[in-house]
Write an enzyme that holds these catalytic residues in place. Structure first.
Site, PDB file in Angstrom:
ATOM      1  N   GLY A   1     -18.697 -28.494  10.806  1.00 32.67           N
ATOM      2  CA  GLY A   1     -18.781 -27.033  10.743  1.00 32.67           C
ATOM      3  C   GLY A   1     -18.761 -26.479   9.337  1.00 32.67           C
TER       4      GLY A   1
ATOM      5  N   GLY B   1     -14.492 -20.360   3.994  1.00 33.45           N
ATOM      6  CA  GLY B   1     -13.540 -20.467   5.102  1.00 33.45           C
ATOM      7  C   GLY B   1     -13.074 -19.097   5.546  1.00 33.45           C
TER       8      GLY B   1
ATOM      9  N   LYS C   1     -22.610 -11.619  -0.300  1.00 33.63           N
ATOM     10  CA  LYS C   1     -23.159 -11.907  -1.640  1.00 33.63           C
ATOM     11  C   LYS C   1     -24.633 -11.556  -1.760  1.00 33.63           C
ATOM     12  CE  LYS C   1     -23.058 -16.059   0.685  1.00 33.63           C
ATOM     13  NZ  LYS C   1     -22.133 -17.031   1.192  1.00 33.63           N
TER      14      LYS C   1
ATOM     15  N   ASP D   1     -27.558 -19.995  -2.374  1.00 37.90           N
ATOM     16  CA  ASP D   1     -26.254 -19.346  -2.231  1.00 37.90           C
ATOM     17  C   ASP D   1     -25.548 -19.278  -3.603  1.00 37.90           C
ATOM     18  OD1 ASP D   1     -23.821 -18.655  -0.319  1.00 37.90           O
ATOM     19  OD2 ASP D   1     -23.091 -20.195  -1.687  1.00 37.90           O
TER      20      ASP D   1
ATOM     21  N   LYS E   1     -24.472 -16.008  -6.184  1.00 43.52           N
ATOM     22  CA  LYS E   1     -23.109 -15.857  -6.717  1.00 43.52           C
ATOM     23  C   LYS E   1     -23.108 -15.813  -8.252  1.00 43.52           C
ATOM     24  CE  LYS E   1     -21.023 -18.051  -2.652  1.00 43.52           C
ATOM     25  NZ  LYS E   1     -20.676 -19.348  -2.056  1.00 43.52           N
TER      26      LYS E   1
ATOM     27  N   GLY F   1     -15.161 -17.222  -2.421  1.00 46.01           N
ATOM     28  CA  GLY F   1     -14.290 -17.054  -1.255  1.00 46.01           C
ATOM     29  C   GLY F   1     -12.995 -16.370  -1.634  1.00 46.01           C
TER      30      GLY F   1
ATOM     31  N   GLU G   1     -24.089 -24.896   7.455  1.00 43.45           N
ATOM     32  CA  GLU G   1     -24.777 -24.129   8.496  1.00 43.45           C
ATOM     33  C   GLU G   1     -25.778 -25.037   9.207  1.00 43.45           C
ATOM     34  OE1 GLU G   1     -24.142 -20.805   8.648  1.00 43.45           O
ATOM     35  OE2 GLU G   1     -22.951 -20.721   6.825  1.00 43.45           O
TER      36      GLU G   1
ATOM     37  N   VAL H   1       0.837  -1.208   0.000  1.00 46.35           N
ATOM     38  CA  VAL H   1       0.000   0.000   0.000  1.00 46.35           C
ATOM     39  C   VAL H   1       0.873   1.260   0.000  1.00 46.35           C
ATOM     40  CG1 VAL H   1      -1.740   1.291   1.333  1.00 46.35           C
ATOM     41  CG2 VAL H   1      -1.878  -1.192   1.225  1.00 46.35           C
TER      42      VAL H   1
HETATM   43  N1  HSE Z   1     -22.001 -21.413   2.532  1.00 47.00           N
HETATM   44  C1  HSE Z   1     -21.076 -21.012   1.530  1.00 47.00           C
HETATM   45  C2  HSE Z   1     -20.480 -22.244   0.869  1.00 47.00           C
HETATM   46  C3  HSE Z   1     -20.008 -20.156   2.144  1.00 47.00           C
HETATM   47  O1  HSE Z   1     -20.665 -23.356   1.372  1.00 47.00           O
HETATM   48  O2  HSE Z   1     -19.858 -22.131  -0.175  1.00 47.00           O
HETATM   49  C4  HSE Z   1     -19.204 -19.335   1.187  1.00 47.00           C
HETATM   50  O3  HSE Z   1     -19.959 -18.399   0.496  1.00 47.00           O
END
Ligand code: HSE
Length: 404
Positions: free
Chosen positions: A182, A297, A100, A196, A200, A129, A185, A31
């Protein structure tokens, strides 16, 4: 010193603070100044956290501080993230987000506000990600006309489908494992129903067309109905099953969709497994290119947010143009798209005569090892014609599209 604020001290927000801290020396060199997290906005207190003293509960503390030039919006959801982002942009503060849902819903409006206020609304972390696919489309593929994007854009579903393929496991069982680890969700609906991935691909489609592809117009089908038997057919066809999000030019129009597809061993996306994501781009000069990496992640996503912070810090007082206006794209219905399908029917209720009468010359899948049913692949046909024929067929168990 560039002062930064973080909205939301959850998984990604705390990752942003960690990336800025751990990589501070190299970031400072890139930077030309040090980045400092001055405030963290959250409803909660974090007693004992090393950044406890930076936590504020009142957004106005940040908005009214002229030293803060950049905010990271890692709250997720539409509100209050939308209002907070708007207010930051109105104050000339750049906003870097992983959200997103907000980008898919209000991208053009927030980009316009950023332009009017000589700052930036950057959203690398909202798709894929840590994979730098947004910057690649916005800054590297700018000499190209992109006519197709196909991606594995959801890590949770890719993990589940990979396990089902390798272990012959059932959807519900693998989902439970993914939750225990984990990855998924507690309420996995947005992932497993494809919502999701839909948001995207809406963002990528908008960047591809330069206009506004609304996520509600995108045909979306999840993976909840995929069974171990489907994978037996996939193997017999030298394929696997992936949740693909795609957006393609078709005779001057565009269609976009999210659905499980059978894809062959010879395709680039076949070996994208577990929680990894990949985005396959087709453009007119470069032809095919593919971007692969960790699609979810804490640190991977936070790294993409911080990459945007660095970009904003290097461009203080200057709006970086992004090819995405608010003209709505009228998507072509997927009924017009040509493809072939794997169909499974109950042997006791349907025979080859009925199948031939409906679909003409089909290819039977004879070595899937599933008793009591007939599986076949149709010739290429428009989706709407296929659905009409399928509705008249007896004993249908299911169907999956082939991406060929
Ligand atoms: N829940 C999303 C996935 C997280 O499993 O890809 C990242 O956007």
């Amino acid at each position: 010193m560039k002062q930064v604020a973080v909205f939301g001290y959850g998984t990604v927000g705390s990752g942003v603070v960690e990336v800025i801290d751990r990589n501070s020396a190299v970031i400072e060199k890139r930077v030309g100044e040090k980045l400092n997290v001055k405030y963290i906005l959250d409803l909660r207190d974090f007693p004992g956290d090393p950044n406890e003293s930076k936590v504020v509960h009142d957004i106005n503390v940040i908005l009214d501080d002229p030293e803060v030039e950049i905010v990271c919006e890692t709250m997720g959801g539409n509100e209050p993230a939308f209002t907070y982002s708007k207010n930051a942009l109105l104050k000339g503060k750049s906003v870097c987000t992983s959200n997103k849902e907000l980008v898919a819903n209000h991208g053009p409006e927030l980009l316009k506000l950023a332009k009017e206020n000589n700052c930036n609304y950057l959203f690398e972390a909202s798709v894929g990600g840590g994979i730098p696919v947004i910057r690649t489309i916005n800054e590297a593929l700018t000499a190209e006309i992109i006519d197709g994007i196909t991606g594995i854009l959801n890590g949770t579903t890719n993990y589940i489908l990979t396990k089902m393929d390798r272990e012959g496991a059932k959807f519900d069982d693998v989902l439970k494992q993914a939750q225990d680890l984990g990855y998924a969700e507690k309420n996995p609906e947005a992932d497993v129903e494809g919502y999701d991935a839909c948001r995207k691909i809406a963002i990528l489609s908008s960047l591809m067309t330069g206009h506004y592809v609304h996520f509600e117009d995108i045909y979306t089908e999840g993976i909840t109905k995929i069974t171990p038997e489907d994978f037996k057919y996939a193997k017999a066809l030298n394929c696997t099953i992936k949740l693909l999000a795609m957006s393609k030019e078709n005779n001057g129009s565009y269609y976009a969709m999210v659905a499980p597809f059978l894809i062959g061993k010879d395709t680039a996306l076949y070996n994208v497994n577990d929680v990894f994501n990949a985005v396959f781009v087709h453009s007119n000069m470069l032809d095919d290119s593919m971007y692969y990496g960790r699609g979810a992640g804490k640190l991977a996503t936070a790294s993409a947010v911080v990459g945007d912070v660095i970009e904003a810090a290097k461009n203080t007082g200057k709006n970086l143009p992004i090819f995405w206006d608010d003209t709505k794209v009228n998507l072509l219905g997927i009924g017009e798209v040509n493809r072939s399908f794997l169909v499974r029917v109950k042997e006791a209720e349907c025979d080859k005569k009925e199948i031939s009468a409906a679909f003409g010359e089909v290819t039977y899948v004879t070595d899937a090892g599933v008793a009591g049913e007939i599986g076949f692949v149709t010739p290429m046909m428009k989706e709407k014609d296929f659905e009409a024929k399928l509705n008249n067929l007896s004993g249908v168990i299911g169907r999956i599209r082939l991406d060929k």
